[in-house]
Design a protein around this motif. Structure first.
Motif, PDB file in Angstrom:
ATOM      1  N   ASP A 130      61.585  43.190  43.287  1.00 19.53           N
ATOM      2  CA  ASP A 130      62.362  44.423  43.201  1.00 19.53           C
ATOM      3  C   ASP A 130      63.853  44.148  43.349  1.00 19.53           C
ATOM      4  O   ASP A 130      64.681  44.728  42.638  1.00 19.53           O
ATOM      5  CB  ASP A 130      61.879  45.402  44.272  1.00 19.53           C
ATOM      6  N   SER A 131      64.208  43.247  44.258  1.00 20.59           N
ATOM      7  CA  SER A 131      65.618  42.879  44.433  1.00 20.59           C
ATOM      8  C   SER A 131      66.165  42.197  43.186  1.00 20.59           C
ATOM      9  O   SER A 131      67.309  42.445  42.775  1.00 20.59           O
ATOM     10  CB  SER A 131      65.772  41.960  45.646  1.00 20.59           C
ATOM     11  N   LEU A 132      65.344  41.348  42.579  1.00 25.94           N
ATOM     12  CA  LEU A 132      65.764  40.678  41.347  1.00 25.94           C
ATOM     13  C   LEU A 132      66.025  41.687  40.234  1.00 25.94           C
ATOM     14  O   LEU A 132      67.032  41.590  39.512  1.00 25.94           O
ATOM     15  CB  LEU A 132      64.696  39.676  40.916  1.00 25.94           C
ATOM     16  N   LEU A 133      65.155  42.681  40.079  1.00 30.09           N
ATOM     17  CA  LEU A 133      65.348  43.689  39.039  1.00 30.09           C
ATOM     18  C   LEU A 133      66.608  44.511  39.298  1.00 30.09           C
ATOM     19  O   LEU A 133      67.354  44.827  38.356  1.00 30.09           O
ATOM     20  CB  LEU A 133      64.121  44.604  38.969  1.00 30.09           C
ATOM     21  N   HIS A 134      66.869  44.859  40.548  1.00 34.11           N
ATOM     22  CA  HIS A 134      68.093  45.598  40.865  1.00 34.11           C
ATOM     23  C   HIS A 134      69.335  44.764  40.525  1.00 34.11           C
ATOM     24  O   HIS A 134      70.304  45.279  39.956  1.00 34.11           O
ATOM     25  CB  HIS A 134      68.109  45.980  42.340  1.00 34.11           C
ATOM     26  N   SER A 135      69.314  43.485  40.879  1.00 34.38           N
ATOM     27  CA  SER A 135      70.467  42.620  40.592  1.00 34.38           C
ATOM     28  C   SER A 135      70.670  42.466  39.089  1.00 34.38           C
ATOM     29  O   SER A 135      71.809  42.500  38.603  1.00 34.38           O
ATOM     30  CB  SER A 135      70.276  41.250  41.242  1.00 34.38           C
ATOM     31  N   LEU A 136      69.576  42.278  38.357  1.00 26.05           N
ATOM     32  CA  LEU A 136      69.693  42.131  36.904  1.00 26.05           C
ATOM     33  C   LEU A 136      70.243  43.401  36.269  1.00 26.05           C
ATOM     34  O   LEU A 136      71.090  43.338  35.365  1.00 26.05           O
ATOM     35  CB  LEU A 136      68.328  41.794  36.303  1.00 26.05           C
ATOM     36  N   GLY A 137      69.777  44.563  36.733  1.00 28.16           N
ATOM     37  CA  GLY A 137      70.293  45.814  36.185  1.00 28.16           C
ATOM     38  C   GLY A 137      71.763  46.005  36.470  1.00 28.16           C
ATOM     39  O   GLY A 137      72.541  46.412  35.589  1.00 28.16           O
ATOM     40  N   LEU A 138      72.167  45.717  37.705  1.00 29.11           N
ATOM     41  CA  LEU A 138      73.577  45.856  38.078  1.00 29.11           C
ATOM     42  C   LEU A 138      74.443  44.881  37.298  1.00 29.11           C
ATOM     43  O   LEU A 138      75.521  45.243  36.789  1.00 29.11           O
ATOM     44  CB  LEU A 138      73.725  45.626  39.582  1.00 29.11           C
ATOM     45  N   ALA A 264      79.477  36.049  41.239  1.00 22.71           N
ATOM     46  CA  ALA A 264      80.096  36.113  42.566  1.00 22.71           C
ATOM     47  C   ALA A 264      80.320  37.555  42.997  1.00 22.71           C
ATOM     48  O   ALA A 264      80.036  37.936  44.139  1.00 22.71           O
ATOM     49  CB  ALA A 264      81.419  35.336  42.562  1.00 22.71           C
ATOM     50  N   MET A 265      80.828  38.385  42.076  1.00 23.69           N
ATOM     51  CA  MET A 265      81.107  39.775  42.414  1.00 23.69           C
ATOM     52  C   MET A 265      79.825  40.560  42.663  1.00 23.69           C
ATOM     53  O   MET A 265      79.793  41.476  43.500  1.00 23.69           O
ATOM     54  CB  MET A 265      81.908  40.414  41.274  1.00 23.69           C
ATOM     55  N   LEU A 266      78.759  40.199  41.967  1.00 24.52           N
ATOM     56  CA  LEU A 266      77.473  40.877  42.162  1.00 24.52           C
ATOM     57  C   LEU A 266      76.986  40.716  43.601  1.00 24.52           C
ATOM     58  O   LEU A 266      76.615  41.699  44.258  1.00 24.52           O
ATOM     59  CB  LEU A 266      76.445  40.299  41.191  1.00 24.52           C
ATOM     60  N   ILE A 267      77.000  39.496  44.105  1.00 25.83           N
ATOM     61  CA  ILE A 267      76.486  39.241  45.449  1.00 25.83           C
ATOM     62  C   ILE A 267      77.376  39.909  46.495  1.00 25.83           C
ATOM     63  O   ILE A 267      76.880  40.496  47.471  1.00 25.83           O
ATOM     64  CB  ILE A 267      76.391  37.728  45.707  1.00 25.83           C
ATOM     65  N   ILE A 268      78.693  39.857  46.295  1.00 21.59           N
ATOM     66  CA  ILE A 268      79.595  40.491  47.256  1.00 21.59           C
ATOM     67  C   ILE A 268      79.381  41.998  47.282  1.00 21.59           C
ATOM     68  O   ILE A 268      79.318  42.619  48.352  1.00 21.59           O
ATOM     69  CB  ILE A 268      81.056  40.153  46.902  1.00 21.59           C
ATOM     70  N   ALA A 269      79.256  42.613  46.108  1.00 18.48           N
ATOM     71  CA  ALA A 269      79.041  44.059  46.046  1.00 18.48           C
ATOM     72  C   ALA A 269      77.722  44.443  46.700  1.00 18.48           C
ATOM     73  O   ALA A 269      77.641  45.458  47.408  1.00 18.48           O
ATOM     74  CB  ALA A 269      79.076  44.523  44.595  1.00 18.48           C
ATOM     75  N   GLU A 270      76.672  43.649  46.489  1.00 17.55           N
ATOM     76  CA  GLU A 270      75.374  43.972  47.075  1.00 17.55           C
ATOM     77  C   GLU A 270      75.378  43.770  48.585  1.00 17.55           C
ATOM     78  O   GLU A 270      74.682  44.484  49.310  1.00 17.55           O
ATOM     79  CB  GLU A 270      74.287  43.114  46.429  1.00 17.55           C
ATOM     80  N   MET A 271      76.145  42.821  49.063  1.00 15.99           N
ATOM     81  CA  MET A 271      76.191  42.596  50.504  1.00 15.99           C
ATOM     82  C   MET A 271      77.001  43.657  51.235  1.00 15.99           C
ATOM     83  O   MET A 271      76.687  44.015  52.377  1.00 15.99           O
ATOM     84  CB  MET A 271      76.800  41.212  50.790  1.00 15.99           C
ATOM     85  N   LEU A 272      78.032  44.194  50.577  1.00 12.65           N
ATOM     86  CA  LEU A 272      78.954  45.082  51.275  1.00 12.65           C
ATOM     87  C   LEU A 272      78.800  46.546  50.919  1.00 12.65           C
ATOM     88  O   LEU A 272      79.262  47.398  51.678  1.00 12.65           O
ATOM     89  CB  LEU A 272      80.404  44.649  50.988  1.00 12.65           C
ATOM     90  N   GLY A 277      69.169  44.760  45.770  1.00 13.16           N
ATOM     91  CA  GLY A 277      69.476  43.520  45.073  1.00 13.16           C
ATOM     92  C   GLY A 277      69.313  42.301  45.965  1.00 13.16           C
ATOM     93  O   GLY A 277      69.046  42.384  47.174  1.00 13.16           O
ATOM     94  N   LEU A 278      69.501  41.128  45.359  1.00 11.04           N
ATOM     95  CA  LEU A 278      69.308  39.874  46.072  1.00 11.04           C
ATOM     96  C   LEU A 278      70.345  39.658  47.161  1.00 11.04           C
ATOM     97  O   LEU A 278      70.037  39.095  48.221  1.00 11.04           O
ATOM     98  CB  LEU A 278      69.343  38.712  45.076  1.00 11.04           C
ATOM     99  N   GLY A 279      71.588  40.091  46.920  1.00  9.49           N
ATOM    100  CA  GLY A 279      72.608  39.966  47.949  1.00  9.49           C
ATOM    101  C   GLY A 279      72.273  40.787  49.183  1.00  9.49           C
ATOM    102  O   GLY A 279      72.430  40.328  50.322  1.00  9.49           O
ATOM    103  N   PHE A 280      71.816  42.010  48.970  1.00 12.54           N
ATOM    104  CA  PHE A 280      71.393  42.856  50.089  1.00 12.54           C
ATOM    105  C   PHE A 280      70.182  42.253  50.797  1.00 12.54           C
ATOM    106  O   PHE A 280      70.094  42.289  52.030  1.00 12.54           O
ATOM    107  CB  PHE A 280      71.066  44.261  49.580  1.00 12.54           C
ATOM    108  N   TYR A 281      69.248  41.695  50.036  1.00 14.76           N
ATOM    109  CA  TYR A 281      68.069  41.061  50.628  1.00 14.76           C
ATOM    110  C   TYR A 281      68.479  39.883  51.504  1.00 14.76           C
ATOM    111  O   TYR A 281      67.936  39.693  52.599  1.00 14.76           O
ATOM    112  CB  TYR A 281      67.131  40.605  49.510  1.00 14.76           C
TER     113      TYR A 281
END
Length: 329
Positions: A130-138, A264-272, A277-281
Motif C-alpha cells: 500500500d505504501s508503494l502504491l501511494h508513493s508511485l501515485g504521488l 528525494a523530494m518524494l521521501i521528504i514530502a512523505e516524511m514531513l 507512502g514509503l517515506g511515511f512508513y
C-alpha cells in the motif's frame, strides 16, 4: 591456426575487444555460487540461533532453493557473467546470518537478522504494498506534470525571445532553490499536503527539464531551420519537427536529473507532510524502533527507483535508437 593453437587459446582465455587485454574465465566460477548458497542454508538450519528468531527454517529453505537454482543456471551456461555477483551476495548473506543470528555481534535493535527481514515481508507485505502504491501515485503525478511543464518552458525559452525575456529571470530566481527549502511555505499556501507534495516534486523535476530542453534547442544548427524554411516550413513545424527531435538527447538528460530530484523530494514530502507512502512508513518504523521494517522499506524503495529509471532508459533507447548502445543501465 592449428587445432592445437585453438584449444590452447580456449584454455587460456578470450581477448576483450575493447580493452585489448586477455580476460580469464575459469570454468569453475559459474559453479561457485550454488555451493555458497547451499552452505548458507546448512548454516542457517543446523547452527542454533542465539535468540528466538522467526522463520529460520523458511530462510534455510529459501537459501537452498536459491542454491539449487544457481546450480541449474550454471549447468545451462547462463550464469557466467553474473556468477561473481551471485557468489558475493551469497557470501554476504552467510556472513550476516552468522554475525547476527548466530553470534549476536551487532547491536540490536539497530541491526536485525535475515530472519527479521524475511518476517517483515511475510507479515507486513500488505502495508508495504500500500505504501508503494501511494508513493508511485504521488511520484507519477508530480514528475509527469513537472517534466511536461519543464519541456514546454524550455521550448519557449529556446524559440521565443519575448517568452525568454519574461520567464528567464523568474527561472533563475526560483529554479536553483532546493524544493525542500520551500516546504514550510508550500504547506502554508496549499491546504492539502498531497497537493503540496505534488507541487514540490513538479518543481524538482521541471527545472532540469526546462534548462536541458532550452540547451538542446539552442544547440540546434541554424542550417536545419534554413533548409526547412526554404521548403515552406512554418514556426510550428520548425519547433515540433526540427528543434524538438534534435534536442531529444538533452531532454532525456533533464528527465533523468528530474527523476532523481523527484525521488528525494518524494521521501521528504512523505516524511514531513504526506501521511502515506514509503517515506511515511520508514518514519513510522523508526519511531517504533522497528528497524527491520525500515530496511524492508528501503529495499522496496530501491527496487521502485531502479525500476522507474530502467523504464526511462527503455523509453530513451526506443526514441534515440542511434544512441541505445552508448549508455546502459
Amino acid at each position: 591456426m592449428s587445432g592445437t593453437d585453438i584449444s590452447l587459446t580456449d584454455r587460456i582465455g578470450t581477448r576483450h575487444p575493447d580493452a585489448g587485454i586477455t580476460r580469464r574465465h575459469p570454468a569453475i566460477l559459474p559453479w561457485l555460487p550454488g555451493p555458497v548458497w547451499l552452505a548458507d542454508a546448512l548454516v542457517t538450519w543446523r547452527w542454533p540461533d542465539a535468540d528466538d528468531f522467526p522463520d529460520t527454517t523458511l530462510l534455510a529453505i529459501l537459501f537452498a532453493v536459491t542454491g539449487i537454482a544457481l546450480l541449474t543456471a550454471a549447468a545451462t551456461g547462463v550464469l557466467t557473467k553474473r556468477a561473481p555477483w551471485a557468489t558475493a551476495l551469497g557470501s554476504g548473506f552467510g556472513a550476516w546470518e552468522i554475525a547476527q543470528a548466530k553470534l549476536l555481534s551487532l547491536p540490536r535493535p539497530f541491526f536485525g537478522t535475515p530472519q527479521d527481514l524475511l518476517d517483515v515481508f511475510i507479515t507486513d507485505w500488505h502495508r508495504l504494498g500500500d505504501s508503494l502504491l501511494h508513493s508511485l501515485g504521488l511520484l507519477a503525478a508530480g514528475y509527469t506534470v513537472g517534466s511536461l511543464a519543464g519541456i514546454a518552458t524550455g521550448i519557449g525559452l529556446g524559440r521565443s525571445k519575448r517568452f525568454r525575456y519574461w520567464v528567464h529571470p523568474v527561472l533563475r530566481a526560483i529554479g536553483p532553490l532546493p524544493p525542500v527549502a520551500l516546504l514550510p511555505l508550500t504547506f502554508v499556501l496549499i491546504p492539502s499536503s498531497w497537493l503540496a507534495g505534488e507541487a514540490l516534486m513538479a518543481l524538482a523535476s521541471g527545472f532540469p527539464a526546462a534548462i536541458l530542453t532550452w540547451s538542446g534547442i539552442a544547440a540546434v544548427d541554424p542550417a536545419y531551420y534554413d533548409v526547412a524554411r526554404t521548403m515552406g516550413a512554418r514556426e510550428r513545424f520548425l519547433t515540433l519537427r526540427v528543434a524538438l527531435p534534435a534536442a531529444m538527447p538533452q531532454i532525456f538528460v533533464g528527465l533523468f536529473m528530474g527523476l532523481g530530484a523527484s525521488f528525494a523530494m518524494l521521501i521528504i514530502a512523505e516524511m514531513l507532510g504526506v501521511k502515506a507512502g514509503l517515506g511515511f512508513y520508514m518514519q513510522w518504523a523508526q519511531g517504533w524502533a522497528a528497524y527491520p521494517n525500515m530496511y524492508a522499506a528501503l529495499i522496496v524503495m530501491s527496487l521502485m527507483c531502479t525500476g522507474l529509471i530502467t523504464l526511462l532508459f527503455r523509453l530513451r533507447d526506443r526514441i534515440l535508437v542511434w544512441q541505445k548502445d552508448g549508455l546502459k543501465w
